[in-house]
Design a protein around this motif. Sequence first.
Motif, PDB file in Angstrom:
ATOM      1  N   GLU A  11       0.815  -1.217   0.000  1.00  0.00           N
ATOM      2  CA  GLU A  11       0.000   0.000   0.000  1.00  0.00           C
ATOM      3  C   GLU A  11       0.849   1.268   0.000  1.00  0.00           C
ATOM      4  O   GLU A  11       0.485   2.271  -0.609  1.00  0.00           O
ATOM      5  N   ILE A  14       1.845   1.929  -3.518  1.00  0.00           N
ATOM      6  CA  ILE A  14       0.674   2.342  -4.295  1.00  0.00           C
ATOM      7  C   ILE A  14       0.361   3.809  -4.021  1.00  0.00           C
ATOM      8  O   ILE A  14       0.120   4.601  -4.936  1.00  0.00           O
ATOM      9  N   VAL A  30      -7.209   3.871  -8.917  1.00  0.00           N
ATOM     10  CA  VAL A  30      -6.643   2.579  -8.514  1.00  0.00           C
ATOM     11  C   VAL A  30      -7.661   1.470  -8.728  1.00  0.00           C
ATOM     12  O   VAL A  30      -8.820   1.589  -8.332  1.00  0.00           O
ATOM     13  N   ARG A  32      -7.779  -2.714  -8.063  1.00  0.00           N
ATOM     14  CA  ARG A  32      -7.073  -3.841  -7.477  1.00  0.00           C
ATOM     15  C   ARG A  32      -7.650  -5.162  -7.991  1.00  0.00           C
ATOM     16  O   ARG A  32      -8.831  -5.434  -7.816  1.00  0.00           O
ATOM     17  N   THR A  37      -2.278  -4.865  -9.153  1.00  0.00           N
ATOM     18  CA  THR A  37      -2.966  -3.583  -9.022  1.00  0.00           C
ATOM     19  C   THR A  37      -2.549  -2.721 -10.197  1.00  0.00           C
ATOM     20  O   THR A  37      -1.374  -2.672 -10.562  1.00  0.00           O
TER      21      THR A  37
END
Length: 338
Positions: A11, A14, A30, A32, A37
């Motif tokens: 994370e 990201i 985003v 997933r 991702t």
Amino acid sequence: MIIVLRPGTGEADIEDVCRRIESLGLRAHVSRGEQRTIIGAIGDDRFKTRVQALEALECVESLVPILQPFKLASREVHPMATVVRVDGVEIGGPRLAVMAGPCSVESREQLRTVADSVKMAGAHILRGGAFKPRSSPYAFQGLEEEGLQLLAEVRKATGLPVVTEVLEPDKVGMVAEYADVLQIGARNTQNFSLLKEAGQSGKPVLLKRGMATTIKEYLLSAEYILAAGNPNVILCERGIRTFETATRFTLDLNAVPVIKKLSHLPVVVDPSHGTGHWEYVAPMAKAGIACGADGLIIEVHPKPEEALSDGPQSLKPAKFAQLMRELRPVAEAVGRSL
């Protein structure tokens, strides 16, 4: 541009990529998946070369250009199907959603009678027009705010969420106070000021296809709502204008699988407007479900011969109940349920 991240990217990485994208004046979207991702960098294509520099980051596997002009509506950016939730009703999931009710709200008695009957038959959302765009200035234009108040009253009594049309940007706030879903009709598909305002309302939007709108143009209209920050867009195929005069419009069921291929947004079919004749509504409703639609929007009136608008295409409550029974095996045949 689509940024594909390596499997197992955390994370923190990201969020770092998103910050970098947004520092360029772009939006980060985003998505997933089970394996990877992906992040869509949405905005001005002039920043394309700056985005390409992100490929040097260790967590980035590759960069892929977004080929479609409708970025946020595209499956390239959002591979998984979107499910729009309206007060407990899911549109786009395994269960089909049926919206039903009168073309126009005419009175408390008429609306309550229809709402009770469609709910008993299994409908999930109540439709009804308070503001009516009509071809003739002399035709019934709707009860306006009084109609909205009646819809809210009947929603409270029946528990059915409400979808109703908004015609003007400055009326979005008022309609949003009463409705659970804002409908943008065929004549306003490319009313970009209205699309932007509806996008900023925070309410789910049912966007009908224009009678002379290509699928590409239609998805670009949806893009206006998505770009305004509203992910809850429901598309509606309601027929296009062709040379054929046996029906009011030509219900373009080709559009359903085409849109499903191009976009992640849920699609419902309107066989009432698509045909203009009540006797064709049931077969085209079944065809819509068979070709992959996520739901239906159907006009129902207790006395179509007395309706103030669109009586010829409205089903009587008993016919609607019969249709709901007949839809169940069709839904099951394509792996869906009612």
